[in-house]
Design a protein around this motif. Structure first.
Motif, PDB file in Angstrom:
ATOM      1  N   GLU A 128      92.695  40.748 -11.688  1.00 51.94           N
ATOM      2  CA  GLU A 128      93.968  39.859 -11.307  1.00 51.94           C
ATOM      3  C   GLU A 128      94.446  40.583 -10.290  1.00 51.94           C
ATOM      4  O   GLU A 128      94.611  39.909  -9.062  1.00 51.94           O
ATOM      5  CB  GLU A 128      94.690  39.237 -12.068  1.00 51.94           C
ATOM      6  CG  GLU A 128      94.096  38.370 -12.957  1.00 51.94           C
ATOM      7  CD  GLU A 128      95.085  37.842 -14.045  1.00 51.94           C
ATOM      8  OE1 GLU A 128      96.307  38.779 -14.383  1.00 51.94           O
ATOM      9  OE2 GLU A 128      94.918  37.107 -14.920  1.00 51.94           O
ATOM     10  N   ALA A 129      94.971  42.002 -10.150  1.00 56.76           N
ATOM     11  CA  ALA A 129      95.668  42.531  -9.308  1.00 56.76           C
ATOM     12  C   ALA A 129      94.593  42.909  -7.978  1.00 56.76           C
ATOM     13  O   ALA A 129      95.282  42.735  -6.929  1.00 56.76           O
ATOM     14  CB  ALA A 129      96.115  43.747  -9.766  1.00 56.76           C
ATOM     15  N   ARG A 130      93.483  43.192  -8.292  1.00 59.37           N
ATOM     16  CA  ARG A 130      92.487  43.528  -7.158  1.00 59.37           C
ATOM     17  C   ARG A 130      92.602  42.301  -6.243  1.00 59.37           C
ATOM     18  O   ARG A 130      92.474  42.298  -5.148  1.00 59.37           O
ATOM     19  CB  ARG A 130      91.202  43.894  -7.685  1.00 59.37           C
ATOM     20  CG  ARG A 130      91.091  45.237  -8.247  1.00 59.37           C
ATOM     21  CD  ARG A 130      89.624  45.739  -8.650  1.00 59.37           C
ATOM     22  NE  ARG A 130      88.962  46.007  -7.577  1.00 59.37           N
ATOM     23  CZ  ARG A 130      87.739  46.300  -7.550  1.00 59.37           C
ATOM     24  NH1 ARG A 130      87.279  46.531  -8.720  1.00 59.37           N
ATOM     25  NH2 ARG A 130      87.074  46.674  -6.466  1.00 59.37           N
ATOM     26  N   GLU A 131      92.327  40.896  -6.843  1.00 59.61           N
ATOM     27  CA  GLU A 131      92.389  39.754  -6.102  1.00 59.61           C
ATOM     28  C   GLU A 131      93.651  39.680  -5.182  1.00 59.61           C
ATOM     29  O   GLU A 131      93.840  39.151  -4.066  1.00 59.61           O
ATOM     30  CB  GLU A 131      92.018  38.760  -7.114  1.00 59.61           C
ATOM     31  CG  GLU A 131      90.533  38.693  -7.497  1.00 59.61           C
ATOM     32  CD  GLU A 131      90.481  37.492  -8.267  1.00 59.61           C
ATOM     33  OE1 GLU A 131      91.091  36.307  -8.001  1.00 59.61           O
ATOM     34  OE2 GLU A 131      89.568  37.601  -9.191  1.00 59.61           O
ATOM     35  N   LYS A 132      94.751  39.732  -5.900  1.00 52.38           N
ATOM     36  CA  LYS A 132      95.893  39.550  -5.490  1.00 52.38           C
ATOM     37  C   LYS A 132      96.339  40.398  -4.187  1.00 52.38           C
ATOM     38  O   LYS A 132      97.037  40.179  -3.210  1.00 52.38           O
ATOM     39  CB  LYS A 132      97.224  39.551  -6.374  1.00 52.38           C
ATOM     40  CG  LYS A 132      98.422  39.143  -5.720  1.00 52.38           C
ATOM     41  CD  LYS A 132      99.514  38.622  -7.115  1.00 52.38           C
ATOM     42  CE  LYS A 132     100.550  37.891  -6.438  1.00 52.38           C
ATOM     43  NZ  LYS A 132     101.331  37.262  -7.447  1.00 52.38           N
ATOM     44  N   ALA A 133      95.835  41.669  -4.380  1.00 51.08           N
ATOM     45  CA  ALA A 133      96.193  42.738  -3.352  1.00 51.08           C
ATOM     46  C   ALA A 133      95.471  42.385  -2.033  1.00 51.08           C
ATOM     47  O   ALA A 133      95.738  42.946  -1.017  1.00 51.08           O
ATOM     48  CB  ALA A 133      95.558  44.241  -3.851  1.00 51.08           C
ATOM     49  N   GLN A 134      94.414  41.532  -2.011  1.00 51.07           N
ATOM     50  CA  GLN A 134      93.782  41.312  -0.901  1.00 51.07           C
ATOM     51  C   GLN A 134      94.634  40.546   0.272  1.00 51.07           C
ATOM     52  O   GLN A 134      94.623  40.582   1.387  1.00 51.07           O
ATOM     53  CB  GLN A 134      92.603  40.423  -1.144  1.00 51.07           C
ATOM     54  CG  GLN A 134      91.500  41.159  -1.871  1.00 51.07           C
ATOM     55  CD  GLN A 134      91.113  42.399  -1.245  1.00 51.07           C
ATOM     56  OE1 GLN A 134      90.659  42.580  -0.165  1.00 51.07           O
ATOM     57  NE2 GLN A 134      90.908  43.301  -1.983  1.00 51.07           N
ATOM     58  N   ASP A 135      95.700  39.847  -0.188  1.00 53.75           N
ATOM     59  CA  ASP A 135      96.677  39.115   0.410  1.00 53.75           C
ATOM     60  C   ASP A 135      97.744  40.230   0.609  1.00 53.75           C
ATOM     61  O   ASP A 135      98.493  40.316  -0.507  1.00 53.75           O
ATOM     62  CB  ASP A 135      97.217  37.873   0.027  1.00 53.75           C
ATOM     63  CG  ASP A 135      98.203  37.264   0.679  1.00 53.75           C
ATOM     64  OD1 ASP A 135      98.420  37.794   1.797  1.00 53.75           O
ATOM     65  OD2 ASP A 135      98.865  36.313   0.164  1.00 53.75           O
ATOM     66  N   ARG A 136      97.947  40.745   1.856  1.00 51.05           N
ATOM     67  CA  ARG A 136      98.876  41.990   1.823  1.00 51.05           C
ATOM     68  C   ARG A 136     100.259  41.470   1.674  1.00 51.05           C
ATOM     69  O   ARG A 136     101.012  42.300   1.096  1.00 51.05           O
ATOM     70  CB  ARG A 136      98.659  42.295   3.296  1.00 51.05           C
ATOM     71  CG  ARG A 136      99.418  43.999   3.378  1.00 51.05           C
ATOM     72  CD  ARG A 136      99.404  44.253   4.803  1.00 51.05           C
ATOM     73  NE  ARG A 136      97.878  44.761   5.070  1.00 51.05           N
ATOM     74  CZ  ARG A 136      97.274  45.799   5.550  1.00 51.05           C
ATOM     75  NH1 ARG A 136      98.295  46.300   6.020  1.00 51.05           N
ATOM     76  NH2 ARG A 136      95.955  46.011   5.869  1.00 51.05           N
ATOM     77  N   ARG A 137     100.502  40.452   2.373  1.00 55.10           N
ATOM     78  CA  ARG A 137     102.079  39.860   2.160  1.00 55.10           C
ATOM     79  C   ARG A 137     102.508  39.439   0.625  1.00 55.10           C
ATOM     80  O   ARG A 137     103.636  39.934   0.136  1.00 55.10           O
ATOM     81  CB  ARG A 137     102.179  38.811   2.801  1.00 55.10           C
ATOM     82  CG  ARG A 137     102.430  38.937   4.237  1.00 55.10           C
ATOM     83  CD  ARG A 137     103.093  37.698   4.983  1.00 55.10           C
ATOM     84  NE  ARG A 137     103.303  38.027   6.239  1.00 55.10           N
ATOM     85  CZ  ARG A 137     103.191  37.251   7.520  1.00 55.10           C
ATOM     86  NH1 ARG A 137     102.330  35.834   7.075  1.00 55.10           N
ATOM     87  NH2 ARG A 137     103.272  37.469   8.792  1.00 55.10           N
ATOM     88  N   ALA A 138     101.736  38.850  -0.090  1.00 50.36           N
ATOM     89  CA  ALA A 138     101.818  38.554  -1.575  1.00 50.36           C
ATOM     90  C   ALA A 138     101.998  40.060  -2.187  1.00 50.36           C
ATOM     91  O   ALA A 138     102.614  40.272  -3.298  1.00 50.36           O
ATOM     92  CB  ALA A 138     100.915  37.652  -2.069  1.00 50.36           C
ATOM     93  N   TRP A 139     101.020  40.967  -2.022  1.00 53.91           N
ATOM     94  CA  TRP A 139     101.042  42.261  -2.550  1.00 53.91           C
ATOM     95  C   TRP A 139     102.388  43.213  -2.254  1.00 53.91           C
ATOM     96  O   TRP A 139     103.012  43.665  -3.425  1.00 53.91           O
ATOM     97  CB  TRP A 139      99.603  43.028  -2.326  1.00 53.91           C
ATOM     98  CG  TRP A 139      99.729  44.121  -3.280  1.00 53.91           C
ATOM     99  CD1 TRP A 139     100.115  45.630  -2.828  1.00 53.91           C
ATOM    100  CD2 TRP A 139      99.571  44.350  -4.406  1.00 53.91           C
ATOM    101  NE1 TRP A 139      99.783  46.254  -3.869  1.00 53.91           N
ATOM    102  CE2 TRP A 139      99.460  45.622  -5.000  1.00 53.91           C
ATOM    103  CE3 TRP A 139      99.158  43.418  -5.632  1.00 53.91           C
ATOM    104  CZ2 TRP A 139      99.224  45.947  -6.277  1.00 53.91           C
ATOM    105  CZ3 TRP A 139      98.789  43.836  -6.676  1.00 53.91           C
ATOM    106  CH2 TRP A 139      98.856  45.030  -7.289  1.00 53.91           C
ATOM    107  N   ARG A 140     102.604  43.031  -1.331  1.00 50.24           N
ATOM    108  CA  ARG A 140     104.138  43.677  -0.667  1.00 50.24           C
ATOM    109  C   ARG A 140     105.367  43.257  -1.530  1.00 50.24           C
ATOM    110  O   ARG A 140     105.940  43.720  -2.102  1.00 50.24           O
ATOM    111  CB  ARG A 140     104.314  43.704   0.675  1.00 50.24           C
ATOM    112  CG  ARG A 140     105.422  44.247   1.259  1.00 50.24           C
ATOM    113  CD  ARG A 140     105.133  45.335   2.299  1.00 50.24           C
ATOM    114  NE  ARG A 140     106.060  46.091   3.039  1.00 50.24           N
ATOM    115  CZ  ARG A 140     105.912  47.346   2.920  1.00 50.24           C
ATOM    116  NH1 ARG A 140     105.089  47.976   2.275  1.00 50.24           N
ATOM    117  NH2 ARG A 140     107.196  47.781   3.342  1.00 50.24           N
ATOM    118  N   GLN A 141     105.140  41.598  -1.639  1.00 50.90           N
ATOM    119  CA  GLN A 141     106.341  40.998  -2.402  1.00 50.90           C
ATOM    120  C   GLN A 141     106.337  41.364  -3.918  1.00 50.90           C
ATOM    121  O   GLN A 141     107.188  41.845  -4.347  1.00 50.90           O
ATOM    122  CB  GLN A 141     106.164  39.559  -2.447  1.00 50.90           C
ATOM    123  CG  GLN A 141     106.947  38.680  -1.415  1.00 50.90           C
ATOM    124  CD  GLN A 141     106.846  37.314  -1.439  1.00 50.90           C
ATOM    125  OE1 GLN A 141     105.866  36.841  -2.049  1.00 50.90           O
ATOM    126  NE2 GLN A 141     108.004  36.660  -0.959  1.00 50.90           N
TER     127      GLN A 141
END
Length: 168
Positions: A128-141
């Protein structure tokens, strides 16, 4: 305080995004940080001030463990966004060949285990984290959120330690 944040912390945590942090190492780093903060404030151990009070007086300085966690997750997201052929991505996500043997003296804790434990506080697994990390803004948050800003605890957390009802 600004000099401490600008010079000491970066030197102390240089390359920490790739460390596998053991409990003994974490404790040593925390002791060093608290010694520095006490010296900055002019407080001795004999004053018996709690670490939380000292951190509050030092502009809410986060723990070393939290800073390392943030750096590890930031690096994890960076590697997830890399193309598959890049060496860091291959080293992190490819399995070792079955014919390779692991030495008995090798460390039991590996970096992926540490990242998985860090992600568990946000209720994410590696996939799930690998997928979420693709969106830089969401991952930064996700990575910049402090422990108090992360997701609310589950019902099991609130019920833990509560006496069972008479009906059960």
């Amino acid at each position: 305080m600004r000099v401490f944040r600008a010079t000491t912390i970066p030197a102390l945590l240089y390359g920490s995004e790739t460390w596998t942090l053991l409990q003994a190492d974490s404790k040593r780093l925390e002791v060093f940080q608290m010694r520095c903060l006490r010296r900055i404030l002019g407080v001795s151990l004999r004053d018996k001030l709690k670490n939380d009070i000292i951190r509050t007086r030092c502009e809410r300085q986060p723990t070393i463990k939290d800073q390392i966690k943030q750096r590890c997750l930031r690096w994890f997201g960076h590697v997830c966004r890399m193309p598959q052929h890049r060496l860091p991505n291959r080293a992190l996500f490819h399995r070792r060949p079955a014919m390779w043997k692991i030495q008995k003296k090798a460390a039991r804790k590996i970096w992926q285990m540490q990242v998985a434990a860090d992600l568990a506080t946000s209720r994410l697994n590696i996939a799930e984290a690998r997928e979420k990390a693709q969106d830089r803004r969401a991952w930064r948050q996700l990575t910049t959120a402090g422990p108090q800003q992360q997701q609310a605890p589950t019902a099991a957390y609130w019920l833990r330690g509560q006496p069972r009802s008479a009906a059960s």
